[in-house]
Design a protein around this motif. Structure first.
Motif, short mmCIF file in Angstrom:
data_model
loop_
_atom_site.label_atom_id
_atom_site.label_comp_id
_atom_site.label_asym_id
_atom_site.label_seq_id
_atom_site.Cartn_x
_atom_site.Cartn_y
_atom_site.Cartn_z
N LEU A 147 -7.42 4.24 8.82
CA LEU A 147 -7.69 4.26 7.39
C LEU A 147 -8.04 2.87 6.89
O LEU A 147 -8.87 2.69 6.01
N LEU A 148 -7.39 1.85 7.47
CA LEU A 148 -7.64 0.49 7.00
C LEU A 148 -8.83 -0.15 7.68
O LEU A 148 -9.53 -0.96 7.08
N HIS A 149 -9.07 0.20 8.93
CA HIS A 149 -10.09 -0.53 9.68
C HIS A 149 -11.17 0.34 10.30
O HIS A 149 -11.99 -0.15 11.06
N GLY A 150 -11.17 1.59 10.01
CA GLY A 150 -12.23 2.45 10.54
C GLY A 150 -12.09 2.72 12.03
O GLY A 150 -11.08 2.42 12.64
N PRO A 173 -1.26 3.55 3.86
CA PRO A 173 -1.84 2.61 2.89
C PRO A 173 -2.12 3.32 1.56
O PRO A 173 -2.24 4.55 1.52
N THR A 174 -2.20 2.55 0.51
CA THR A 174 -2.54 3.15 -0.79
C THR A 174 -4.04 3.44 -0.82
O THR A 174 -4.81 2.95 0.02
N ARG A 175 -4.44 4.23 -1.82
CA ARG A 175 -5.87 4.56 -1.92
C ARG A 175 -6.72 3.30 -2.11
O ARG A 175 -7.82 3.20 -1.56
N ALA A 176 -6.16 2.35 -2.88
CA ALA A 176 -6.89 1.11 -3.11
C ALA A 176 -7.06 0.35 -1.80
O ALA A 176 -8.15 -0.18 -1.50
N GLU A 177 -6.00 0.32 -1.02
CA GLU A 177 -6.07 -0.38 0.27
C GLU A 177 -7.09 0.28 1.19
O GLU A 177 -7.84 -0.40 1.90
N GLU A 235 -9.63 2.06 0.24
CA GLU A 235 -10.95 1.77 -0.31
C GLU A 235 -11.41 0.39 0.13
O GLU A 235 -12.53 0.23 0.64
N ALA A 236 -10.50 -0.60 -0.03
CA ALA A 236 -10.85 -1.97 0.34
C ALA A 236 -11.13 -2.06 1.83
O ALA A 236 -12.11 -2.68 2.27
N GLY A 237 -10.26 -1.42 2.62
CA GLY A 237 -10.41 -1.46 4.07
C GLY A 237 -11.74 -0.88 4.51
O GLY A 237 -12.47 -1.46 5.31
N SER A 263 -17.37 -1.28 6.22
CA SER A 263 -18.78 -1.02 5.97
C SER A 263 -19.56 -2.32 5.97
O SER A 263 -20.67 -2.41 6.52
N HIS A 264 -18.96 -3.32 5.38
CA HIS A 264 -19.58 -4.64 5.33
C HIS A 264 -19.79 -5.19 6.73
O HIS A 264 -20.85 -5.67 7.09
N GLU A 265 -18.72 -5.02 7.54
CA GLU A 265 -18.78 -5.50 8.91
C GLU A 265 -19.86 -4.76 9.69
O GLU A 265 -20.63 -5.36 10.45
N ALA A 266 -19.88 -3.47 9.46
CA ALA A 266 -20.87 -2.66 10.17
C ALA A 266 -22.29 -3.06 9.75
O ALA A 266 -23.22 -3.00 10.55
#
Lengths: 581, 368
Positions: free
Chosen positions: A441-444, A521-525, A527-529, A534-537
Motif C-alpha cells: 500500500l505504501l510502496h506499490g 497506513p491511513t488513506r493519506a499515507e 495516497e502519498a505512498g 507513480s513519480h518513481e515509475a
C-alpha cells in the motif's frame, strides 16, 4: 407479445390478484448477488440435499424398514438361502433386482456424503471470512444446527440397510448411550425396546431418517435462505464494493442461469460418480449379527472424528458407591462433541464480546486481516484432522506399516500439542502477510528492475497498485481495530465499576486478540505512498520508448548507467550517442 | 425506471424497498464508501470475444444448443440402457474396476444428460448474457424509531387489555399449567420398552447381567451349531462359539439379543503359557473361554494373535491378554474380558461349568 408471453402475463396477473406476487417478483428478479467461487460451497450443500431428497423418495418405494427375519431368495447368489432382516433383504433387492436401484442408492449415499462435506467447507468459508458477524449471527446458529442434523441424518441412514457394518455402528452407538451416567441404561433400553439389537430399532430410526430429520433440515434451510435473501449476500472487498452496497449480477437472468445450471452440474456429477464408483457395497458385508464383525470397520467420513476420539481416549473408568462412570466413553463421545458444537455455536457472540465490535459487517474479512480468528480456525481444523486420523488408525497403521500402539500414543499427545503450534504459525503468517500488504500500500509492487538515477543513486522501480488490488488491500483499514483500553476501577464521578473484573478480562482478551496486528497506513499515507511510487515509475518512463531495443535492456537490465559528466537524463545520453551506447 | 446502477455510473442508486425493509427510511447515501471507495466507472471492463465478434457469439449460441441436444440424446440412451442391458452383467472399466454394466450405463447417460443442461445454462450465462456487474444499495433491516415505539405501544396495550400484569393468580397458574402439559407426552415414552406379556419384566440390570450360559450348557460352534470336543481345537487356534440353546432361544424370542450377549471365543494354549485366569482351573487342558463382546462399547472381537495371546478389537483397538486373565493391556477398554469356566461332560464335549461371573459387554451405570 407472443402467445406464450400473453399466457404468462395472464397467469401472473391471476396469481397476483390473489397473493400480490408481482410486487415480490419485481423486486426479486433484479436482486443482485455478488460473484465468488467460494459462494458456491453453500449452493453445493443445498443442491446435494435436494438430490438426497429426490433419490430418498425413490428408495422408500422399495425399502422395508423391518427387522423381521426372512430367507433371502433374490438374485445375489452368494447370500441366497441365508436368514436376514427384511431391511437388509430389501436393500439387496434395491441393489440387484430393481433396475437403476443401485444407481439411486449410490447417488443417495454419495450426495449425503457431499452434503455434509459441502456444509463443512461452507462453514469454513463463513468462519474465515467473518461472514458470521453482525447481522448474520442467527444464520450461523442455523448452520450449526444444520450440520448437527446432517450428522443425524447420515448416521440413521447408514444404519438402515442393517448390514454387518451398519449394525456394528449401532452397537457402538448403543454402548455410548449406555455409558451416559445415571440415565444411560434406561435410555438405551427405551431406544432399542430392550436389549441390543432387539427388533424395533430400524423401524424407529426410519421415521426419524425419512421424516423428522429431513423435515427439520428443510425448514431450517428455508429460514437460512430467507435470511440470506433479506440481509443480502456478503461480498469480498473490491473496487466499488462497500459495506453499504452489493456489487454483482442480477438474479434474472444471470443467477437463474448460473445457479440453476449449477444444480444440474452437481446432480449430473453425482450421477456420474454413482455410475462409476461403488459406495457401501452392503452385499459384501453380509447381514448383521451381533457376534460378528469385519476387520477395518470404518464409519462414514463425518463420524470419523468422533470414532477417533473414542479410539484414542485412555481407559479411565470409575466405580463410585457401586455405580460405574465410563469416562473412557462418556467424555470422547458425549462431552467432547457437546463442547465442540457449543463452542462453534457461541463463537460469533464470544468474538463480538471480546473485540467490542458491534458494527454491521457486509464486507468480508480477508483471513489475514483477522489473524487470531484465522488461527483459531486452523487450530480447530488441525485438531479435527488428528481425531479423523485416529478414526482410521487401524487402516493407516496397516497401510504405512506403523505400530498401532505407537500411532495412538502419538495422537494422544498430538491433539494437545499440534493445534497450539498450528495456532501460532497461522497467526504469525497472517501478520507477516499484513506487513507485506502494508508495504504494498505504501510502496506499490516491486518491479524487480533496478534503475540508476542521474545523480548516481540506485533505486528499485516500484509500480503503483492497480485499482482492484488497491481496493482489496485497503480493506485492512476497515478491518483493523485497536485493542479495548483497560477499564477504570473508579469512574470520573468516583463511582466504583462493579463489573471491573469482567471488563478487565475483556480488555485483556481483546489485547490478546488484536495485540500484534499490523497497523494499516491511513488513506493519506496510502495516497502519498502511491503518488511517490507513480513519480518513481515516471522516472523510468523515458526508457519505455526504447524498450523494444535490445541494446537498452540486455546489458543493463532495464536501466541505463549514468556516466560522470555525461548528459543528465537517459534520453539525453542516448541522443548524445546517436542511439548507440 | 431501472433501480440498477450499472458500472458505467448511469442510473440512480437503488431506492426500491426490499420486501423485508418495507417502510425503511431511505437516506440518500453516497454511492461508494469505505475501502472500495473508488468510482465504479474507473474499473476497466474487458469485452468478451462474443461481445465484439458476431461469429464468436454465433459459435457460443451453437455450443449452448448442442449441449441441450446432447442432453436429450442421453435421455434416449438412458431408456435404451434400461430396457436393453442385462442387469446381471458386469464390465471392467479401467481405474474403477469391475462394475455392473447397467449401473454404469444408467449412471453415465443420466449423469451426462443432467450435466449437459447445467453446462449449457452456464455457458449461456457466461458467453451471451451481460457480464457487467451492477450495484445495489443495502438497507439496514433495523426498524425505524417510529416502528419501535409503535411495537412497544401495541405490546403495552395488549398487556393492559388482557390484564396479564394485573391478575397475578391467572398469570402464575397459566405458567404452571404450560410447564406441566408436556408431562403426558414424556410419560408416554415409557412404553418404548415394554415387556410384551404385560406387567413389568426384569429390570435392565438383570437382563444385562444374565446370559444364556448355565451350568452344564454344551458349547457349540458359531454357524454350524455342532458340539465341540477339546481335541477339535488345536493349540494356537481360535473358535467362535455359542451355547447349544441359542437356536431355541432365538426361535422363541424372535430376536438376536441372546446371541449378542452369549457369544464366546475358545482359544487353546499350552497350559504352562497361562499366567493367570479369572478363577482357579477355569480352563480345560489349556482351552480358555472368553466373552466375545468387547467391554468397551460392545464390538465382537476375534482378532487373535496366537503367539502373544493378544486379542485385538477391530473397532477401537482395545487389546486384551488372554494368557493373563483377559486383562486390558492397551486401548480404550477399561475392563478385562469376562471368562467363562469350562469343562467336559460325560460324553467328552465342552460345556460351561457355571454362568459368567460378571456382566459381559459394555459397561453401564448400575454395573458397579
Amino acid at each position: 407479445m407472443s402467445t406464450t408471453e400473453q399466457v404468462g402475463t395472464s397467469v401472473a396477473t391471476y396469481i397476483d390478484d390473489r397473493v400480490g406476487s408481482n410486487r415480490f417478483l419485481g423486486r426479486s428478479l433484479k436482486k443482485v448477488f455478488p460473484d465468488h467461487w467460494s459462494f458456491m460451497l453453500g449452493e453445493i450443500a443445498l443442491y446435494s440435499f435436494i438430490i438426497v431428497l429426490l433419490t430418498g423418495v425413490f428408495l422408500t418405494l422399495f425399502y422395508k424398514p423391518s427387522m423381521v427375519e426372512v430367507v433371502y431368495d433374490g438374485s445375489y447368489v452368494p447370500l441366497r438361502g441365508i436368514m436376514m432382516t427384511e431391511a437388509y433383504a430389501s436393500t439387496l433387492d434395491i441393489s440387484f433386482d430393481v433396475r437403476g436401484g443401485l444407481l439411486i442408492r449410490q447417488m443417495h449415499h454419495w450426495a449425503a456424503l457431499l452434503f455434509i462435506a459441502a456444509m463443512a467447507v461452507h462453514m469454513f468459508r463463513v468462519f474465515f471470512t467473518g461472514a458470521f458477524r453482525k447481522p448474520r449471527e442467527f444464520n450461523w446458529l442455523i448452520g450449526i444446527a444444520l450440520i448437527t442434523l446432517g450428522l443425524a441424518a447420515g448416521f440413521t441412514g447408514y444404519s438402515l440397510p442393517d448390514d454387518l457394518l451398519s449394525g456394528t455402528g449401532l452397537q457402538i452407538a448403543r454402548g455410548i448411550v449406555q455409558a451416559i451416567p445415571i440415565v444411560g441404561t434406561w435410555v438405551a433400553f427405551l431406544l432399542f425396546d430392550g436389549e441390543f439389537p432387539g427388533t424395533e430399532f430400524i423401524s424407529r430410526i426410519y421415521g426419524i431418517h425419512i421424516l423428522l430429520v429431513p423435515g427439520l433440515i428443510l425448514a431450517l434451510i428455508t429460514v437460512h435462505l430467507m435470511m440470506v435473501w433479506a440481509q443480502k449476500h456478503t461480498q469480498f472487498p473490491g473496487p466499488g464494493r462497500t459495506n453499504d452496497n452489493v456489487v454483482g449480477y442480477p438474479l434474472m437472468p444471470i443467477y437463474m442461469a448460473k445457479a440453476g445450471g449449477f444444480f444440474f452440474i452437481v446432480f449430473g456429477v453425482t450421477a456420474l460418480i454413482s455410475g462409476l464408483v461403488t459406495i457401501n457395497p452392503i452385499w459384501i458385508f453380509g447381514p448383521y449379527t451381533p457376534d460378528q464383525v469385519s476387520a477395518g470397520s470404518q464409519p462414514d467420513w463425518y463420524i470419523g472424528w468422533l470414532d477417533g476420539a473414542l479410539r484414542i481416549f485412555p481407559n479411565i473408568e470409575t466405580v463410585l458407591f457401586g455405580y460405574t462412570i465410563s469416562w473412557n466413553i462418556f467424555i470422547p463421545s458425549v462431552i467432547v462433541p457437546g463442547i465442540v458444537f457449543t463452542a462453534a455455536a457461541l463463537y460469533p457472540f464470544i468474538e463480538s464480546w471480546v473485540t467490542g465490535d458491534k458494527r454491521d459487517h457486509n464486507l468480508l474479512d480477508r483471513p489475514r486481516n483477522a489473524p487470531t480468528r484465522t488461527a483459531i480456525g486452523v487450530m480447530a481444523i488441525t485438531w479435527y484432522f488428528l481425531l479423523f486420523i485416529g478414526g482410521g488408525n487401524d487402516v493407516i497403521a496397516l497401510t504405512f506399516d506403523l505400530s498401532i500402539n505407537w500411532l495412538i500414543w502419538f495422537l494422544r499427545i498430538a491433539v494437545f500439542v499440534l493445534p497450539p503450534i498450528a495456532f501460532v504459525v497461522t497467526r504469525r503468517t497472517c501478520i507477516a502477510l499484513q506487513r507485506k500488504d502494508r508495504e504494498k500500500l505504501l510502496h506499490g509492487y516491486e518491479s524487480g528492475r533496478i534503475l540508476r538515477l542521474p545523480h548516481g543513486e540506485f533505486i528499485e522501480v516500484h509500480e503503483p497498485l492497480n485499482v482492484k488490488d488497491r481496493a482489496v488491500l485497503e480493506s485492512a483499514i476497515e478491518a483493523y481495530r485497536a485493542p479495548l483500553p483497560a477499564p477504570e476501577r473508579v469512574d470520573a464521578n468516583g463511582v466504583a465499576n462493579k463489573r471491573y473484573h469482567l471488563h478487565n478480562l475483556r480488555a485483556k482478551l481483546s489485547h490478546w486478540y488484536y495485540a500484534d496486528d499490523i497497523v494499516p497506513p491511513t488513506r493519506a499515507e496510502i495516497e502519498a505512498g502511491q503518488a511517490h511510487v507513480s513519480h518513481e515509475a515516471a522516472l523510468e518512463e523515458p526508457l519505455h520508448e526504447h524498450e523494444e531495443l535490445d541494446y537498452v535492456n540486455v546489458p543493463f537490465h532495464g536501466g541505463i548507467l549514468h556516466e560522470k559528466g555525461a548528459a543528465m537524463t537517459n534520453e539525453e545520453q542516448l541522443r548524445e550517442r546517436g542511439g548507440h551506447l | 425506471m431501472s433501480d440498477l446502477t450499472t458500472r458505467d455510473g448511469a442510473g440512480t442508486p437503488d431506492h426500491g424497498h426490499d420486501f423485508t425493509s418495507e417502510g425503511q427510511d431511505d437516506l440518500a447515501r453516497p454511492l461508494f464508501r469505505g475501502p472500495g471507495g473508488l468510482p465504479a466507472a474507473d474499473i476497466p471492463h474487458r469485452p468478451r470475444r462474443s461481445d465484439i465478434d458476431p461469429k464468436a457469439a454465433r459459435r457460443a449460441e451453437r455450443q449452448v444448443a448442442s449441449l441441450f441436444i446432447l442432453s436429450m440424446v442421453m435421455v434416449v440412451f438412458f431408456v435404451v440402457a434400461y430396457v436393453a442391458i442385462d442387469p446381471y452383467v458386469n464390465i471392467y472399466v479401467p481405474v474403477f474396476g469391475e462394475i455392473g454394466y447397467q449401473n454404469f450405463a444408467l449412471g453415465l447417460t443420466f449423469g451426462l444428460g443432467v450435466f449437459c443442461i447445467g453446462a449449457g445454462a452456464i455457458q449461456w450465462a457466461k458467453k451471451l448474457m451481460p457480464d457487467t456487474e451492477v450495484v445495489q444499495e443495502r438497507h439496514s433491516l433495523r426498524s425505524t424509531k417510529h416502528e419501535d415505539v409503535e411495537a412497544a405501544e401495541q405490546y403495552e396495550r395488549g398487556k393492559e387489555e388482557s390484564g396479564f400484569g394485573q391478575y397475578r393468580i391467572i398469570r402464575r397458574t397459566l405458567i404452571a399449567a404450560l410447564a406441566l402439559f408436556p408431562i403426558p407426552l414424556i410419560v408416554m415414552l415409557r412404553d418404548l420398552w415394554s415387556p410384551k406379556n404385560g406387567g413389568f419384566g426384569p429390570s435392565p440390570v438383570v437382563l444385562l447381567s444374565q446370559t444364556a450360559w448355565v451350568e452344564g450348557m454344551p458349547i457349540v460352534t458359531d454357524g454350524t451349531y455342532v458340539k465341540i470336543r477339546p481335541e477339535d481345537i488345536p493349540v494356537g487356534g481360535l473358535v467362535s462359539a455359542l451355547p447349544e440353546d441359542i437356536e431355541r432361544i432365538q426361535k422363541e424370542e424372535h430376536n438376536l439379543n441372546a446371541r449378542g450377549k452369549a457369544a464366546i471365543i475358545l482359544v487353546r494354549m499350552e497350559p504352562d503359557e497361562i499366567r493367570a485366569q479369572q478363577g482357579e482351573g477355569w480352563d480345560f487342558q489349556g482351552i480358555l473361554a472368553y466373552s466375545k463382546i468387547c467391554t468397551h462399547v460392545g464390538c465382537p472381537i476375534a482378532l487373535y494373535e496366537h503367539r502373544t495371546h493378544h486379542l485385538l478389537c477391530p473397532c477401537h483397538q482395545s487389546t486384551f491378554d488372554l494368557a493373563d486373565a483377559g486383562n486390558v493391556i492397551f486401548g480404550p477398554a477399561a475392563r478385562r474380558m469376562p471368562q467363562l469356566p469350562i469343562g467336559v461332560d460325560e460324553e467328552g464335549f465342552l460345556v460351561a461349568r457355571a454362568p459368567f461371573a460378571e456382566p459381559v459387554g459394555p459397561s453401564f451405570w448400575e454395573r458397579g
